[in-house]
Structure formats: structure tokens, C-alpha cells
Motif scaffolding. Structure first.
Motif, PDB file in Angstrom:
ATOM      1  N   LYS A 129     -25.017  -5.931 -53.652  1.00 45.71           N
ATOM      2  CA  LYS A 129     -25.773  -6.807 -52.758  1.00 45.71           C
ATOM      3  C   LYS A 129     -25.093  -6.936 -51.390  1.00 45.71           C
ATOM      4  CE  LYS A 129     -28.118  -9.641 -56.149  1.00 45.71           C
ATOM      5  NZ  LYS A 129     -28.049 -10.906 -56.900  1.00 45.71           N
ATOM      6  N   HIS A 130     -23.804  -6.668 -51.342  1.00 46.50           N
ATOM      7  CA  HIS A 130     -23.077  -6.785 -50.083  1.00 46.50           C
ATOM      8  C   HIS A 130     -23.040  -5.474 -49.305  1.00 46.50           C
ATOM      9  CE1 HIS A 130     -20.640 -10.486 -51.662  1.00 46.50           C
ATOM     10  NE2 HIS A 130     -21.944 -10.651 -51.712  1.00 46.50           N
ATOM     11  N   GLU A 131     -23.657  -4.460 -49.870  1.00 43.16           N
ATOM     12  CA  GLU A 131     -23.619  -3.140 -49.260  1.00 43.16           C
ATOM     13  C   GLU A 131     -24.264  -3.172 -47.871  1.00 43.16           C
ATOM     14  OE1 GLU A 131     -25.173   1.343 -50.460  1.00 43.16           O
ATOM     15  OE2 GLU A 131     -26.064  -0.435 -51.375  1.00 43.16           O
ATOM     16  N   VAL A 132     -23.676  -2.449 -46.933  1.00 41.54           N
ATOM     17  CA  VAL A 132     -24.238  -2.353 -45.581  1.00 41.54           C
ATOM     18  C   VAL A 132     -24.623  -0.909 -45.342  1.00 41.54           C
ATOM     19  CG1 VAL A 132     -23.767  -2.617 -43.130  1.00 41.54           C
ATOM     20  CG2 VAL A 132     -22.836  -4.270 -44.749  1.00 41.54           C
ATOM     21  N   LYS A 133     -25.889  -0.691 -44.968  1.00 41.08           N
ATOM     22  CA  LYS A 133     -26.332   0.684 -44.770  1.00 41.08           C
ATOM     23  C   LYS A 133     -27.290   0.779 -43.577  1.00 41.08           C
ATOM     24  CE  LYS A 133     -29.542   0.083 -48.707  1.00 41.08           C
ATOM     25  NZ  LYS A 133     -30.146  -1.113 -48.246  1.00 41.08           N
ATOM     26  N   TRP A 134     -27.077   1.811 -42.792  1.00 41.44           N
ATOM     27  CA  TRP A 134     -27.972   2.068 -41.662  1.00 41.44           C
ATOM     28  C   TRP A 134     -28.919   3.202 -42.012  1.00 41.44           C
ATOM     29  CZ3 TRP A 134     -25.970   1.389 -36.010  1.00 41.44           C
ATOM     30  CH2 TRP A 134     -25.334   0.144 -35.901  1.00 41.44           C
ATOM     31  N   ILE A 135     -28.412   4.126 -42.813  1.00 45.05           N
ATOM     32  CA  ILE A 135     -29.205   5.273 -43.235  1.00 45.05           C
ATOM     33  C   ILE A 135     -28.772   5.557 -44.662  1.00 45.05           C
ATOM     34  CG2 ILE A 135     -27.564   6.816 -42.046  1.00 45.05           C
ATOM     35  CD1 ILE A 135     -29.907   8.742 -41.605  1.00 45.05           C
ATOM     36  N   TRP A 136     -29.741   5.757 -45.541  1.00 45.11           N
ATOM     37  CA  TRP A 136     -29.406   5.861 -46.964  1.00 45.11           C
ATOM     38  C   TRP A 136     -30.487   6.655 -47.685  1.00 45.11           C
ATOM     39  CZ3 TRP A 136     -32.141   2.208 -44.627  1.00 45.11           C
ATOM     40  CH2 TRP A 136     -33.217   1.631 -45.279  1.00 45.11           C
ATOM     41  N   THR A 137     -30.331   6.854 -48.981  1.00 44.91           N
ATOM     42  CA  THR A 137     -31.331   7.612 -49.729  1.00 44.91           C
ATOM     43  C   THR A 137     -32.006   6.712 -50.756  1.00 44.91           C
ATOM     44  OG1 THR A 137     -29.678   8.343 -51.321  1.00 44.91           O
ATOM     45  CG2 THR A 137     -30.145   9.831 -49.487  1.00 44.91           C
ATOM     46  N   GLU A 138     -33.229   7.110 -51.078  1.00 44.46           N
ATOM     47  CA  GLU A 138     -34.062   6.304 -51.970  1.00 44.46           C
ATOM     48  C   GLU A 138     -34.974   7.266 -52.739  1.00 44.46           C
ATOM     49  OE1 GLU A 138     -33.894   3.120 -53.211  1.00 44.46           O
ATOM     50  OE2 GLU A 138     -34.095   2.277 -51.199  1.00 44.46           O
ATOM     51  N   THR A 139     -35.395   6.863 -53.932  1.00 40.86           N
ATOM     52  CA  THR A 139     -36.307   7.727 -54.689  1.00 40.86           C
ATOM     53  C   THR A 139     -37.731   7.607 -54.136  1.00 40.86           C
ATOM     54  OG1 THR A 139     -36.733   5.935 -56.219  1.00 40.86           O
ATOM     55  CG2 THR A 139     -34.995   7.494 -56.829  1.00 40.86           C
ATOM     56  N   TYR A 140     -38.586   8.545 -54.550  1.00 41.72           N
ATOM     57  CA  TYR A 140     -39.966   8.567 -54.063  1.00 41.72           C
ATOM     58  C   TYR A 140     -40.675   7.246 -54.355  1.00 41.72           C
ATOM     59  CZ  TYR A 140     -44.710  10.210 -53.231  1.00 41.72           C
ATOM     60  OH  TYR A 140     -45.995  10.353 -52.758  1.00 41.72           O
ATOM     61  N   GLU A 141     -40.521   6.740 -55.578  1.00 41.14           N
ATOM     62  CA  GLU A 141     -41.234   5.505 -55.958  1.00 41.14           C
ATOM     63  C   GLU A 141     -40.869   4.345 -55.057  1.00 41.14           C
ATOM     64  OE1 GLU A 141     -40.890   7.335 -60.148  1.00 41.14           O
ATOM     65  OE2 GLU A 141     -39.771   7.373 -58.290  1.00 41.14           O
ATOM     66  N   HIS A 142     -39.577   4.256 -54.755  1.00 43.24           N
ATOM     67  CA  HIS A 142     -39.128   3.143 -53.926  1.00 43.24           C
ATOM     68  C   HIS A 142     -39.500   3.350 -52.464  1.00 43.24           C
ATOM     69  CE1 HIS A 142     -35.963   2.136 -57.153  1.00 43.24           C
ATOM     70  NE2 HIS A 142     -37.058   1.426 -57.330  1.00 43.24           N
ATOM     71  N   ALA A 143     -39.466   4.592 -52.022  1.00 40.06           N
ATOM     72  CA  ALA A 143     -39.721   4.870 -50.610  1.00 40.06           C
ATOM     73  C   ALA A 143     -41.205   4.727 -50.279  1.00 40.06           C
ATOM     74  CB  ALA A 143     -39.236   6.270 -50.267  1.00 40.06           C
ATOM     75  N   PHE A 144     -42.043   5.311 -51.136  1.00 40.09           N
ATOM     76  CA  PHE A 144     -43.472   5.337 -50.822  1.00 40.09           C
ATOM     77  C   PHE A 144     -44.224   4.492 -51.838  1.00 40.09           C
ATOM     78  CE2 PHE A 144     -41.483   9.135 -49.206  1.00 40.09           C
ATOM     79  CZ  PHE A 144     -41.869   9.098 -47.882  1.00 40.09           C
ATOM     80  N   LEU A 145     -43.956   3.241 -51.818  1.00 42.17           N
ATOM     81  CA  LEU A 145     -44.550   2.285 -52.739  1.00 42.17           C
ATOM     82  C   LEU A 145     -46.071   2.358 -52.640  1.00 42.17           C
ATOM     83  CD1 LEU A 145     -42.636   0.398 -54.298  1.00 42.17           C
ATOM     84  CD2 LEU A 145     -43.513  -1.457 -52.912  1.00 42.17           C
ATOM     85  N   GLY A 146     -46.745   2.361 -53.785  1.00 48.56           N
ATOM     86  CA  GLY A 146     -48.203   2.413 -53.759  1.00 48.56           C
ATOM     87  C   GLY A 146     -48.728   3.794 -54.079  1.00 48.56           C
ATOM     88  N   ASN A 147     -47.892   4.821 -53.927  1.00 52.08           N
ATOM     89  CA  ASN A 147     -48.302   6.181 -54.280  1.00 52.08           C
ATOM     90  C   ASN A 147     -47.806   6.515 -55.680  1.00 52.08           C
ATOM     91  OD1 ASN A 147     -49.152   6.228 -51.717  1.00 52.08           O
ATOM     92  ND2 ASN A 147     -47.940   7.990 -51.064  1.00 52.08           N
ATOM     93  N   GLU A 148     -48.195   5.695 -56.660  1.00 56.10           N
ATOM     94  CA  GLU A 148     -47.585   5.873 -57.971  1.00 56.10           C
ATOM     95  C   GLU A 148     -48.357   6.862 -58.835  1.00 56.10           C
ATOM     96  OE1 GLU A 148     -47.906   2.048 -57.717  1.00 56.10           O
ATOM     97  OE2 GLU A 148     -45.837   1.624 -57.174  1.00 56.10           O
ATOM     98  N   ASP A 149     -48.458   8.075 -58.373  1.00 56.05           N
ATOM     99  CA  ASP A 149     -49.115   9.094 -59.186  1.00 56.05           C
ATOM    100  C   ASP A 149     -48.195   9.428 -60.345  1.00 56.05           C
ATOM    101  OD1 ASP A 149     -50.807   9.174 -56.931  1.00 56.05           O
ATOM    102  OD2 ASP A 149     -49.363  10.520 -55.973  1.00 56.05           O
ATOM    103  N   VAL A 150     -48.770   9.440 -61.527  1.00 55.46           N
ATOM    104  CA  VAL A 150     -47.949   9.672 -62.715  1.00 55.46           C
ATOM    105  C   VAL A 150     -47.559  11.130 -62.818  1.00 55.46           C
ATOM    106  CG1 VAL A 150     -47.812   9.359 -65.202  1.00 55.46           C
ATOM    107  CG2 VAL A 150     -49.215   7.822 -63.815  1.00 55.46           C
ATOM    108  N   TYR A 151     -48.514  12.027 -62.526  1.00 55.62           N
ATOM    109  CA  TYR A 151     -48.260  13.452 -62.751  1.00 55.62           C
ATOM    110  C   TYR A 151     -47.859  14.111 -61.433  1.00 55.62           C
ATOM    111  CZ  TYR A 151     -50.584  12.122 -66.994  1.00 55.62           C
ATOM    112  OH  TYR A 151     -50.920  11.484 -68.136  1.00 55.62           O
ATOM    113  N   ARG A 152     -46.668  13.784 -60.992  1.00 54.44           N
ATOM    114  CA  ARG A 152     -46.164  14.345 -59.757  1.00 54.44           C
ATOM    115  C   ARG A 152     -45.315  15.564 -60.094  1.00 54.44           C
ATOM    116  NH1 ARG A 152     -42.701  10.409 -57.639  1.00 54.44           N
ATOM    117  NH2 ARG A 152     -44.055   9.112 -58.782  1.00 54.44           N
ATOM    118  N   ALA A 153     -45.198  16.482 -59.127  1.00 53.97           N
ATOM    119  CA  ALA A 153     -44.341  17.636 -59.355  1.00 53.97           C
ATOM    120  C   ALA A 153     -42.944  17.147 -59.725  1.00 53.97           C
ATOM    121  CB  ALA A 153     -44.275  18.493 -58.085  1.00 53.97           C
TER     122      ALA A 153
END
Lengths: 134, 262
Positions: free
Chosen positions: B86-110
Motif C-alpha cells: 500500500k505504500h508503494e510509489v509508482k509513476w509507471i508500472w505494469t498491470e494485467t489486461y483485466e485490471h487495465a481495461f476494466l469492462g472488457n471481460e471477454d472470457v475467451y481471450r487469446a
């Protein structure tokens, strides 16, 4: 005078208490601050270029206002170049312009700031020049 | 003692002359400063609105991401805090598809997109919610080039902006960041932050002012494309006109300026 003796003794004690700090420490007043402008970086410059962005008088009195203005211009407006009355240009930056010459924060900034008990918060974030421990 | 009319006039006229002289000598100092000028650097990169395209096809290994992250975090003295996430400080970082593009929850993704990390940074929105909620205007949208800036001098640490930002692009300094910055690697030309302020990507405003590309773009080998989105001839617009891109949660109406080529 009723209770004259007590009053006079009381007065003497009072005057003694009030003047005590002056009598015992008056002579040893803190030395006047003497900010040093003889860093290696400044001495390297030719004699006629050893000038701050504005006159010494002005800087002494107004440097805090100038720095505040620089801060707002750089951070909020994105303007980074300061042209002084003589037409010389400077990059407005505490860390990269001011402190490049005045690399002696302890003997330059702190000298007066400690004397006048002002505590600017510049150095909470801005990195002070690395000074040799002396 | 009474003053007769003649003496009174003498006193008044003398004191007027003296006070004018006094004002003049004071204002000569003021004039000296008014003769000074403040301007933008001629070397500075300028745009109407900066934007970035992240070409995910060019991120092949873990190192490609780490290179960009390290370049940014080193040049901006971002503390490396690992003991409490929770104390982490980040300006640029990585995230998974689900977290990055919330709402695009296609189940059968490549399969490759299930675990692929996406590079995240502040979206420098056209209509930034963080700016709207900031009570001190410590975070604001620069009129000149659309960068969503942080003025650390004004931040009071209320964290409204963190609640306002739908992208999680902001980090709060829960503790003094200085001990978490490796002193041998710190950048002496950039400040650190202090305890109690919020920080985020500033699109390298300090590098743009010197005519340099943002640090992450510089080391990305063309995976990050940076330019003026309002200039039809810019690198960014060229890519956008040729490739299909998506943005993070455009439906929120924030107008994010970071585009992803998947």
C-alpha cells in the motif's frame, strides 16, 4: 510607604531577574551571520562574471520572493528561462542553477536562516549539494 | 507654538519633495526586476496536447518493461518501497489486461493476453477528474501542452485526487521517501518528494523543457511513441491513423491520452 522594605527587596529581585540575561550573556551575543560566497565553483569564474542573477542588495532582501516567483513560473507555467536586467539568461532552478554556484548550503543558506530562525522547507524535497563534512 | 501659514507651506512642500525622492529610490530597485523577463526555453519541445502510444507488440520480455520503469524511476528519484504494497510509489508500472481495461471481460481471450503485463502510466486526461477534485489546485492541467502536472509545493495530501483518478495512477507518500532512494543512484538534478504528498507521472516536463523526450520513451526502442495529438503530422497521429488502438476506460469521459496497440 507600607511594607517599604519588602517592596524594595521585591523590586531588586525583579530587576535582577529581568536584566539577568543581558548581564550574563550580553557580551557573548551570537556572531553576526557571514554567508560565504567563496565556493570553488564561484572562484573558478572570471572576476567580472562573479555575479548572481540580480544585484547583491536585491538578492539579500528579495531572494525569497524571487525564488517563489521562479517556482510558480517553472512548475505552473512551464517557463524556465530568466533574463535579468543586464540581459543575461539563466535557467530557473534552485537545484541546478542556484546551488551549482552556492554549493555551500551550510555556510550560505543556513548561516542566515539559523540566525534569524527561519526554516524554509526547500530541502524537504530539493536535494542539497553534497558537502564535505568539515 | 503656532505655525504661521508661510512655515506650514514650507514644511508641506519640503516633505512632499522628500517623499517623492524616497519612493523613486525604492522603485528604482523594483524597476531593476521589472526589466527582467521570464520566457520559455527555445530548446523546449512544445505541443498543443501531448499523447503517447504504447505498442504492446514490441514488449517481448520482462526486461523491456523494466527498462522503461527503471529509467523513469531513477530520473525522478522515485522511492523503492517494498515492505508494504500500500505504500508503494509508482509513476509507471505494469498491470494485467483485466485490471487495465476494466469492462472488457471477454472470457475467451487469446491465451497470451491472459497474463501479459501492460505498461501503465498517468493518462494525462483531456478532462482530468483529479484536477477537478483538488482543493488547492496542486494538480492542474497545463494550458500550454495539456500535461496534468503536480505542484508539490501546494499539495496538502488530502488524497482526493487518488480517489478521483480511475486509473490508479497516483501514489501517496505515507512515509518519508528519502530513505528508500538509493543515494548512489539518485538524480541530483531532480527533487525528491516529502512525506504527505501525492505523486505521479508528470510526462517528464523537466526533460521536455530541455528538448528531450520523456525518459521512458527514450529507452523504449520505439515501443513507446510520443507526440502532439493535435498535430496531424506528428508521430503519434501517424500511428493512430494506421493501427487499431484502444484506451483505458474511455467511456468515463476523461479523454485519456495514452493509446495501446494490442
Amino acid at each position: 510607604m507600607y511594607n517599604g522594605g519588602k517592596i524594595i527587596i521585591g523590586l531588586i529581585i525583579f530587576v535582577g531577574l529581568v536584566t539577568f540575561p543581558f548581564i550574563f550573556h550580553g557580551e557573548k551575543a551570537t556572531a553576526k551571520p557571514d554567508p560565504k560566497v567563496d565556493t570553488a565553483e564561484i572562484l573558478k569564474l572570471p572576476e567580472n562574471e562573479r555575479k548572481c542573477v540580480e544585484s547583491k542588495d536585491f538578492m539579500k532582501r528579495e531572494h525569497m520572493k524571487l525564488l517563489n516567483e521562479w517556482r510558480d513560473q517553472v512548475v505552473r507555467d512551464g517557463d524556465t528561462i530568466y533574463t535579468n536586467a543586464e540581459g543575461k539568461t539563466f535557467t530557473m532552478s534552485l537545484q541546478n542553477t542556484c546551488m551549482k554556484c552556492h554549493s555551500n548550503k551550510k555556510q550560505f543558506c543556513d548561516e542566515c536562516h539559523n540566525y534569524t530562525a527561519v526554516k524554509p522547507y526547500c530541502w524537504d524535497c530539493h536535494i542539497a549539494p553534497k558537502e564535505k563534512q568539515s | 507654538m503656532s505655525v504661521n501659514r508661510r512655515d506650514f507651506l514650507k514644511i508641506v512642500s519640503m516633505s512632499t519633495i522628500l517623499s517623492i525622492g524616497g519612493v523613486a529610490s525604492v522603485s528604482s530597485l523594483k524597476n531593476q526586476v521589472e526589466a527582467s523577463q521570464i520566457s520559455t526555453s527555445p530548446a523546449a519541445l512544445t505541443a498543443k496536447r501531448w499523447a503517447m502510444v504504447v505498442d504492446m507488440s514490441k514488449f517481448k520480455s520482462e526486461q523491456d518493461y523494466q527498462k522503461c520503469i527503471d529509467a523513469c524511476h531513477l530520473v525522478h528519484n522515485v522511492p523503492h518501497i517494498t515492505d508494504n504494497p500500500k505504500h508503494e510509489v509508482k509513476w509507471i508500472w505494469t498491470e494485467t489486461y483485466e485490471h487495465a481495461f476494466l469492462g472488457n471481460e471477454d472470457v475467451y481471450r487469446a491465451e497470451k493476453f491472459q497474463h501479459m503485463p501492460f505498461l501503465m502510466l498517468c493518462n494525462h486526461c483531456e478532462n482530468p477528474p483529479c484536477v477537478r477534485v483538488c482543493p488547492t489546485q496542486a494538480t492542474f492541467k497545463r494550458k500550454s501542452d495539456g500535461i496534468v502536472m503536480m505542484d508539490m509545493h501546494r499539495c496538502i495530501g488530502c488524497r482526493f485526487c487518488m480517489a478521483g483518478c480511475p486509473y490508479g495512477a497516483r501514489s501517496f507518500n505515507y512515509k518519508n521517501p528519502r530513505p528508500f532512494i538509493d543515494e548512489s543512484k539518485e538524480n541530483p538534478e531532480f527533487p525528491t518528494r516529502m512525506k504527505g504528498v501525492v505523486e505521479k507521472c508528470t510526462l517528464c516536463y523537466e526533460r521536455l523543457a530541455k528538448g528531450l523526450q520523456p525518459a521512458c520513451v527514450e529507452v523504449s526502442n520505439g515501443a513507446l511513441i510520443f507526440g502532439d495529438i493535435e498535430d496531424p503530422n506528428s508521430a503519434v497521429r501517424k500511428v493512430l491513423s494506421e493501427r487499431f488502438t484502444i484506451r483505458r476506460r474511455p467511456e468515463l469521459g476523461t479523454g485519456p491520452s495514452v493509446y495501446y496497440i494490442i
